[in-house]
Design a protein around this motif. Structure first.
Motif, PDB file in Angstrom:
ATOM      1  N   UNK A   1       0.838  -1.208   0.000  1.00  0.00           N
ATOM      2  CA  UNK A   1       0.000   0.000   0.000  1.00  0.00           C
ATOM      3  C   UNK A   1       0.867   1.250   0.000  1.00  0.00           C
ATOM      4  N   UNK A   2       1.913   1.243   0.815  1.00  0.00           N
ATOM      5  CA  UNK A   2       2.813   2.395   0.852  1.00  0.00           C
ATOM      6  C   UNK A   2       3.497   2.596  -0.502  1.00  0.00           C
TER       7      UNK A   2
ATOM      8  N   UNK B   1       3.179   5.857  -2.821  1.00  0.00           N
ATOM      9  CA  UNK B   1       4.392   6.561  -3.237  1.00  0.00           C
ATOM     10  C   UNK B   1       4.455   6.678  -4.752  1.00  0.00           C
ATOM     11  N   UNK B   2       4.128   5.583  -5.458  1.00  0.00           N
ATOM     12  CA  UNK B   2       4.139   5.632  -6.926  1.00  0.00           C
ATOM     13  C   UNK B   2       3.126   6.655  -7.430  1.00  0.00           C
ATOM     14  N   UNK B   3       1.942   6.700  -6.824  1.00  0.00           N
ATOM     15  CA  UNK B   3       0.913   7.680  -7.222  1.00  0.00           C
ATOM     16  C   UNK B   3       1.420   9.098  -6.953  1.00  0.00           C
TER      17      UNK B   3
ATOM     18  N   UNK C   1       3.974   9.997  -9.594  1.00  0.00           N
ATOM     19  CA  UNK C   1       3.340  10.246 -10.890  1.00  0.00           C
ATOM     20  C   UNK C   1       2.681  11.626 -10.891  1.00  0.00           C
ATOM     21  N   UNK C   2       1.975  11.967  -9.824  1.00  0.00           N
ATOM     22  CA  UNK C   2       1.326  13.288  -9.724  1.00  0.00           C
ATOM     23  C   UNK C   2       2.358  14.393  -9.640  1.00  0.00           C
ATOM     24  N   UNK C   3       3.441  14.149  -8.979  1.00  0.00           N
ATOM     25  CA  UNK C   3       4.495  15.155  -8.833  1.00  0.00           C
ATOM     26  C   UNK C   3       5.116  15.471 -10.189  1.00  0.00           C
ATOM     27  N   UNK C   4       5.319  14.428 -10.997  1.00  0.00           N
ATOM     28  CA  UNK C   4       5.887  14.635 -12.321  1.00  0.00           C
ATOM     29  C   UNK C   4       4.960  15.449 -13.210  1.00  0.00           C
ATOM     30  N   UNK C   5       3.656  15.212 -13.110  1.00  0.00           N
ATOM     31  CA  UNK C   5       2.688  15.981 -13.902  1.00  0.00           C
ATOM     32  C   UNK C   5       2.622  17.422 -13.430  1.00  0.00           C
TER      33      UNK C   5
END
Length: 140
Positions: A117-118, A122-124, A127-131
């Motif tokens: 879950x962590x 973290x992956x989400x 991904x949002x940070x890159x966008x």
């Protein structure tokens, strides 16, 4: 020749005890507090210890603790019952070991679930940070 008793620090307001108390407060305050208690009530410690031992000897708890310690593994004299009890205790110990193993496996499962879950969160985030970094970058 001096004895160990004469070399001990007496519980009184002497320069040595005051110095030790001050050093105790400077080094670690509970030590200073312990030294203060020794100065004030040190001459009564022996009597308090003797009274505590006397109270324990007369306590019903002492008898209960002694009875538990002596009867838990004592043989009753009935061979059939003693054998049955030993078999049941062994069976219960095996069941306890199985339960402990199952608990450890479940704890490992929960730990892996939390890690997954962590990792997903973290992956989400990444991904949002890159966008967000790409859209917010505006030339000056």
């Amino acid at each position: 020749m001096t004895t160990a008793k004469s070399c001990m620090i007496k519980p009184a307001w002497t320069p040595a005890t005051i110095g030790l108390m001050v050093l105790g407060f400077v080094a670690f305050w509970p030590l200073g507090l312990a030294m203060l208690a020794y100065i004030l009530w040190g001459d009564r410690f022996e009597g308090m210890l003797r009274d505590a031992k006397d109270q324990w000897r007369g306590s019903p708890l002492k008898g209960a603790f002694e009875q538990m310690n002596t009867t838990s593994h004592a043989r009753t004299g009935n061979v059939a019952f003693d054998d049955y009890r030993e078999r049941e205790l062994k069976r219960l110990e095996e069941e306890r070991a199985k339960l402990d193993t199952m608990r450890a496996e479940f704890d490992d499962f929960l730990r892996e679930l939390r890690r997954a879950r962590d990792q997903e969160e973290f992956d989400r985030f990444m991904a949002n940070r890159g966008r967000n970094n790409g859209s917010e970058a505006a030339p000056l």
